[in-house]
Design a protein around this motif. Sequence first.
Motif, PDB file in Angstrom:
ATOM      1  N   UNK A 168      41.542  41.998  29.321  1.00 37.80           N
ATOM      2  CA  UNK A 168      41.034  43.140  29.414  1.00 37.80           C
ATOM      3  C   UNK A 168      41.532  44.077  30.568  1.00 37.80           C
ATOM      4  N   UNK A 169      41.355  45.285  30.498  1.00 38.65           N
ATOM      5  CA  UNK A 169      41.917  46.155  31.547  1.00 38.65           C
ATOM      6  C   UNK A 169      40.492  46.804  31.898  1.00 38.65           C
ATOM      7  N   UNK A 170      40.324  46.970  33.353  1.00 37.59           N
ATOM      8  CA  UNK A 170      39.032  47.267  33.832  1.00 37.59           C
ATOM      9  C   UNK A 170      39.294  48.888  34.325  1.00 37.59           C
ATOM     10  N   UNK A 171      38.539  49.789  33.900  1.00 35.17           N
ATOM     11  CA  UNK A 171      38.645  51.250  34.466  1.00 35.17           C
ATOM     12  C   UNK A 171      37.902  51.562  35.681  1.00 35.17           C
ATOM     13  N   UNK A 172      38.142  52.549  36.290  1.00 33.86           N
ATOM     14  CA  UNK A 172      37.559  52.908  37.467  1.00 33.86           C
ATOM     15  C   UNK A 172      36.051  52.734  37.493  1.00 33.86           C
ATOM     16  N   UNK A 173      35.574  53.143  36.190  1.00 34.37           N
ATOM     17  CA  UNK A 173      33.929  53.290  35.983  1.00 34.37           C
ATOM     18  C   UNK A 173      33.394  51.896  35.702  1.00 34.37           C
ATOM     19  N   UNK A 174      34.287  50.996  35.872  1.00 41.02           N
ATOM     20  CA  UNK A 174      33.975  49.339  35.384  1.00 41.02           C
ATOM     21  C   UNK A 174      33.635  49.096  33.893  1.00 41.02           C
ATOM     22  N   UNK A 175      34.109  50.131  32.907  1.00 41.21           N
ATOM     23  CA  UNK A 175      34.415  49.824  31.591  1.00 41.21           C
ATOM     24  C   UNK A 175      35.597  49.055  31.380  1.00 41.21           C
ATOM     25  N   UNK A 176      35.355  48.090  30.545  1.00 43.04           N
ATOM     26  CA  UNK A 176      36.563  47.369  30.114  1.00 43.04           C
ATOM     27  C   UNK A 176      36.851  47.600  28.690  1.00 43.04           C
ATOM     28  N   UNK A 177      38.271  47.500  28.460  1.00 43.83           N
ATOM     29  CA  UNK A 177      38.926  47.514  27.073  1.00 43.83           C
ATOM     30  C   UNK A 177      40.082  46.501  27.002  1.00 43.83           C
ATOM     31  N   UNK A 178      40.655  46.104  25.628  1.00 43.12           N
ATOM     32  CA  UNK A 178      41.510  45.162  25.563  1.00 43.12           C
ATOM     33  C   UNK A 178      42.635  45.825  26.136  1.00 43.12           C
ATOM     34  N   UNK A 179      43.479  45.063  26.982  1.00 43.00           N
ATOM     35  CA  UNK A 179      44.696  45.708  27.547  1.00 43.00           C
ATOM     36  C   UNK A 179      45.789  45.411  26.426  1.00 43.00           C
ATOM     37  N   UNK A 180      47.027  46.335  26.647  1.00 41.93           N
ATOM     38  CA  UNK A 180      48.354  46.262  25.843  1.00 41.93           C
ATOM     39  C   UNK A 180      48.671  44.512  25.873  1.00 41.93           C
ATOM     40  N   UNK A 181      48.444  44.004  27.184  1.00 39.53           N
ATOM     41  CA  UNK A 181      48.990  42.745  27.350  1.00 39.53           C
ATOM     42  C   UNK A 181      48.513  41.758  26.451  1.00 39.53           C
TER      43      UNK A 181
END
Length: 288
Positions: A168-181
């Motif tokens: 998961x990639x973590x955005x600046x507002x702490x939301x997470x989403x699946x990373x391209x990796x």
Amino acid sequence: MNKQDSKNLLHPSMLQIQYLLELEKVGKKSGSVALIADTCGVSHGPVSRFFKECIERGYLTEKYECTAEGAHALLTYKKLLRDVKLYLKAMNIPEKEIPEKMKQLIENVDYDLLRTMIRNARQATEQTSEQDKNQKDTQDDQYNKDSNAYFIEKILEKGKFQVGIAIHQISRNSETRLSMAHQGFEHLAWIRNNTRGSWLELTIREIHGRSRIDGTEMSGHLSSLKYEKQGQLYEAVIKDGHLKIPLSACHFFRGRMGNIKGTVHITVACNVGNAHMPESTAVLTFWM
């Protein structure tokens, strides 16, 4: 708090702990949920849902008043926040990195293990004399390594174990989403724990994507992966389509259903089509 209390304790996120701290400040009054949501920079829903869970666990009454159990839990969270911050400062973690490190430890490490790590570090600091100061950094690394090794030895048997993974990639507002990796690996990996060492072994696979410019189908592969250990980045060796990350670089905790989970911070770079994607930071999670 004894070990049994700790196992039954709700394991909230840092943001959810903040909801409780804000509730303690504003008290139960009309619009308190909306006020807390606004203060914490979230919508009404997450706050309301978490408080409902706290009611089900007996931490809050239907009127959002703290019960005796809830007050005990909140005191534990406050103490953990304070102790973890002091622990990171004692490890000479840069001030600007402490909030994110606190978040990772509080959310991803079993509380009993976290207290053991803090206690070990505190005892070590108390025992360090003026003559030993030059060895402090090395000792701190060893204390964390020992705590992790203790957990691995107590939980894992020797052998090979299949685990699921997600990146998961973590955005600046702490939301997470699946990373391209996440697309760059088989989603089943292996933990190997034997006399030669303990590591997480990942299998690389081709990444497929579509150009945002012209919609062209693209494919590529992971070009590098670095894992974080004690605040330092180490490059994983890629060989025959596999790479290994030592378990000593990972943080472990038990999920709510008793399953074992682990996390490690990674930095990855990918080649997709004719583009070389810049390095991005992500969190690799694996579970048994």
